[in-house]
Design an enzyme around this catalytic site. Structure first.
Site, PDB file in Angstrom:
ATOM      1  N   GLU A   4      -0.731   3.116   6.654  1.00  0.00           N
ATOM      2  CA  GLU A   4       0.675   2.829   6.350  1.00  0.00           C
ATOM      3  C   GLU A   4       1.592   3.978   6.776  1.00  0.00           C
ATOM      4  O   GLU A   4       2.589   4.281   6.119  1.00  0.00           O
ATOM      5  CB  GLU A   4       0.864   2.515   4.861  1.00  0.00           C
ATOM      6  CG  GLU A   4       0.284   1.182   4.453  1.00  0.00           C
ATOM      7  CD  GLU A   4       0.661   0.788   3.039  1.00  0.00           C
ATOM      8  OE1 GLU A   4       1.429   1.526   2.400  1.00  0.00           O
ATOM      9  OE2 GLU A   4       0.182  -0.250   2.579  1.00  0.00           O
ATOM     10  N   GLY A   5       1.254   4.620   7.868  1.00  0.00           N
ATOM     11  CA  GLY A   5       2.038   5.749   8.349  1.00  0.00           C
ATOM     12  C   GLY A   5       1.446   7.051   7.866  1.00  0.00           C
ATOM     13  O   GLY A   5       1.217   7.237   6.672  1.00  0.00           O
TER      14      GLY A   5
END
Length: 820
Positions: free
Chosen positions: A495-496
């Site tokens: 998620e980053g």
């Protein structure tokens, strides 16, 4: 002095410009008529009053100040892409907005209902979730199979673990966000692989996107199949070239005519390459993000480039190829690449139908604001609480130099960090997830949780490995830490990557979204109606000026007085922590405003500065959740040392990051002025002391209500192969065993009556000379046997250490693996 006091009071209380002008006028007139000042002192006051009066006249203020400044502001305003605009519009502003205000209204946080489980949800956690945890053999999963067993796959689908977020009308469980989180916490305390497998279908993916954006036909067809486990979903977003930069997705879908099921229709021809896709190797339904193009305008509009779009594609669609599996750091949840070449699908494959073409990024960021609060924070919190629970018991039963290792100050220091950080993580998780069930969609807090909870889990894992030494590094069935330690970077990466999350997202999004005036100013500057825009800009600008002045005064006053007079909830045990958060909130808001004003769009590139401001905001937020968690649990007095450790640790970090921000601010004159306002007495806040750390560590090394509250929700059932349950059993026996060991050592070994070097032989000699009764000797033998079974590590025939892929479930036929 009176004028200064009045000015400070008005600014501190955030009086409006009109009220401030009126009060100032009364003071000037009274001073002129009844005071003893000279013209030299009176004339400047009247000049200030005249300026204030003129500022209250809208037409003059707009013409002379706001309109000229708006022209400058438009040149300073950084460009904003459509993806950035969608991200800013996603979710809601919650407690993060209060922290940005410089004057948090605590009732907004404390009045929120505490999280709670329904009877049905509790029964699911105590029943199927407990059973699933009992089925887990993490060594078998991670070393032998590189996958869950077929029985576990069947159990997960039968009991609808993949359908916690799907509504009951579609056959799902329809659980609250808190119940969903609690299920993941429990599973994660036993296996990162299983918790990752369960969390993905309940996070950002086909199920969630369909529920919020799908057409009725899509919902009625897919959601029941997903709920029953007939479909296994995955969501393909990340690609080899784009990574976290969704705006640069190179995957293309072109609207065109083609043959589908023997008929010519208008559809989408897709070409894409994705990687890191969890459940891809076993998925039957692929959610796909891609850039949609319509060069022939077949959709009937004027656009040819619609942007990011999301669609659902069955695995069996021609042109789809599932690649071989990735192997993420010995946490072998199903994960791999997906490729598509000339994949033709109908327009109704778009989630929500053709009307949602180009709306994919908005859909994703809106749901990420929810998913980031649950999946990763819950998984890492469960693992960290388990590590704290195990470490506390291990430090008590493991002896070195004739004492439990937990009595050594160095070990206590590490155990205090483990315990305190696990408490912080659980507080932040439960409080933030409860806000979801209350109807909030906190975009910035979800990002704060993703970054900070996963980073705290890294620190907990490191300390737990240090405390347990060789026990932690030798892999095997008896190792309850190793796989969790290996899996930590996975949560930090997905998620980053956390570097991106910290330096760009938390403050970058928060500064615009949570600030009471910045977004209004930006919208006014971009308003196509110029006159309306200048009027709205004028309101926001002067509101912003007053806001900045007020925060400067509030910061100076509270820093000077150590916030002792700051208004907070009347909770004696924790009042000081509320006051310190008030102080740092004002200092943070002032520093953020000065940075944005002086650096403008350049601040976006100064990631080290924005990262430090993100840390200040994060630590204030986490400290707030600790205080709320303490309230939610009924102000348990025994937990106060934990609350103190957590708040002191977090607020000390906030102070140090503010200091680092000022040290590195490029304009040294402005930095000096900010330092006078923020640290007029220097840095006055201190990290937790050693005595407090010892108290916190001891609370985890004894069976207390505090230990029980910290570990509530993890899988610690006493059974033969559950290390957490066995450690707790040994810990409970240590109270009776330790006095017996001490008697042997003091009355036997030190007096020379016992010569044996190891405890089993010492027990026999003590029994022979009457130092122990037969019952006491047997108690000590049983205890020693349990301890040795726990501290021993595995050894293997060399042939056992090689996995045998030919026997793994990963190579089973797909039809057999995903059968109903």
């Amino acid at each position: 002095m009176a004028w200064i006091a009045l000015s400070f009071y008005l600014a501190y209380q955030r009086a409006s410009l009109l009220v401030s002008t009126m009060l100032f006028a009364v003071g000037v007139v009274a001073y002129t008529l009844y005071g003893h000042g000279t013209l030299v002192s009176v004339i400047p006051l009247w000049l200030v009053l005249v300026v204030l009066v003129l500022l209250n006249i809208d037409v003059l203020r707009i013409r002379l100040i706001s309109r000229p400044f708006l022209r400058i502001y438009r040149r300073m305003l950084p460009t904003m892409s459509s993806t950035e605009a969608d991200a800013l519009a996603a979710g809601t502003v919650w407690w993060d907005g209060e922290l940005f205000s410089g004057a948090p209204q605590w009732h907004k946080l404390l009045d929120a209902a505490p999280p709670a489980l329904t009877a049905e949800e509790k029964a699911f956690i105590d029943g199927p979730t407990e059973t699933l945890c009992r089925m887990i053999d993490d060594w078998d999963i991670t070393h032998r199979r590189a996958d869950l067993s077929p029985e576990m796959w069947a159990f997960i689908k039968e009991h609808r673990f993949f359908a916690m977020i799907i509504g009951k009308q579609y056959g799902g469980l329809g659980f609250s966000a808190y119940a969903h989180s609690c299920v993941l916490v429990k599973i994660a305390s036993k296996s990162a692989t299983v918790s990752s497998t369960v969390c993905v279908p309940n996070s950002l993916g086909p199920g969630e996107l369909l529920q919020h954006y799908g057409t009725e036909e899509q919902k009625n067809y897919y959601l029941p199949r997903l709920a029953r486990g007939e479909e296994i979903p995955c969501f393909a977003l990340t690609g080899p070239r784009a990574g976290s930069d969704a705006a640069s997705l190179p995957d293309i879908g072109v609207v065109c005519k083609g043959i589908y099921n023997g008929e010519e229709i208008i559809g989408i021809r897709l070409n894409f390459a994705k990687r890191y896709i969890t459940l891809a190797p076993v998925a039957t339904l692929i959610g796909l993000a891609f850039q949609l193009r319509d060069p022939e305008k077949l959709l009937g509009g004027e656009l040819t480039d619609y942007g990011i779009t999301c669609a659902l594609i069955p695995r069996t669609t021609p042109g789809i190829r599932i690649g071989r599996r990735h192997f993420p750091l010995n946490t072998p949840f199903q994960n791999g690449p997906i490729f598509g070449k000339d994949v033709f699908v109908p327009l109704d494959s778009i989630i929500g139908g053709a009307k949602m073409a180009g709306q994919g990024w908005r859909m994703l960021v809106e749901q990420l604001s929810v998913g980031r609060c649950i999946s990763l924070p819950s998984n890492t919190t469960g693992a960290s609480i388990a590590a704290a629970y195990a470490s506390g018991a291990y430090c008590r039963i493991r002896r070195q130099f004739n004492v439990p290792v937990g009595q050594m100050e160095g070990v206590q220091e590490a155990l205090a960090r483990i315990t305190g950080m696990a408490y912080i993580m659980n507080a932040a998780r439960s409080v933030t997830v409860a806000s979801l069930d209350a109807g909030e969609r906190p975009a910035v807090p979800s990002t704060i949780l993703k970054y900070n909870i996963t980073e705290l889990s890294r620190k907990v894992a490191n300390d737990a490995m240090d405390v347990q030494g060789g026990k932690g590094i030798c892999l095997g069935p008896k190792n309850y830490l190793g796989r969790g330690y290996q899996s930590v970077p996975i949560a930090i990466t997905v998620e980053g990557a956390n570097i991106l999350t910290r330096t760009l997202m938390i403050f970058g999004q928060g500064a615009i979204r949570c600030h009471p005036y910045v977004l209004k100013e930006m919208n006014a500057a971009r308003d196509k109606d110029k006159e309306r825009g200048v009027r709205e800009f004028d309101k926001a600008l002067f509101g912003h000026i007053g806001f900045t002045i007020s925060n400067a005064i509030r910061s100076l006053v509270m820093a000077t007085t150590l916030a002792r007079f700051s208004h907070t909830p009347d909770i004696p045990d924790t009042k000081r922590y509320y006051q310190h958060i008030n102080r740092f909130s004002a200092s943070f808001a002032f520093a953020a405003d000065v940075a944005m004003l002086s650096l403008g769009g350049y601040l976006k590139k100064k990631e080290t500065l924005s990262g430090r401001l993100a840390d200040v905001l994060s630590n204030m937020y986490l400290a707030s959740t600790v205080l709320k968690h303490y309230e939610n649990q009924g102000r348990q007095q025994a937990d106060l040392p934990l609350v103190e450790w957590a708040c002191r640790h977090l607020l000390y970090q906030a102070q140090e990051q503010l200091h680092g921000f000022l040290r590195n601010f490029p304009n040294r004159w402005i930095a000096g002025l900010m330092r006078v306002v923020i640290f007029p007495r220097g840095r006055t806040y201190f990290a937790p002391g050693d005595r407090l750390g010892a108290v916190v560590a001891n609370s985890m090394m004894t069976i207390t209500e505090t230990r029980n509250r910290i570990s509530e929700g993890i899988y610690c059932t006493l059974e033969p192969h559950n290390a957490l349950g066995l450690l707790q059993e040994a810990l409970s026996l240590s109270d009776a065993a330790e006095p017996l060991e001490r008697r042997i050592r003091v009355e036997g070994v030190k007096t020379g009556r016992i010569a044996a070097l190891d405890l089993p032989h010492q027990i026999e000699e003590a029994l022979a000379i009457g130092l122990l009764t037969p019952e006491e000797a047997q108690t000590l033998r049983d205890y020693d046997q349990k301890v040795m079974e726990l501290i021993n590590v595995d050894d293997f025939d060399p042939r056992e250490l090689a996995p045998h892929p030919e026997s793994t479930a990963a190579n089973m036929p797909l039809e057999e693996l995903i059968r109903d």
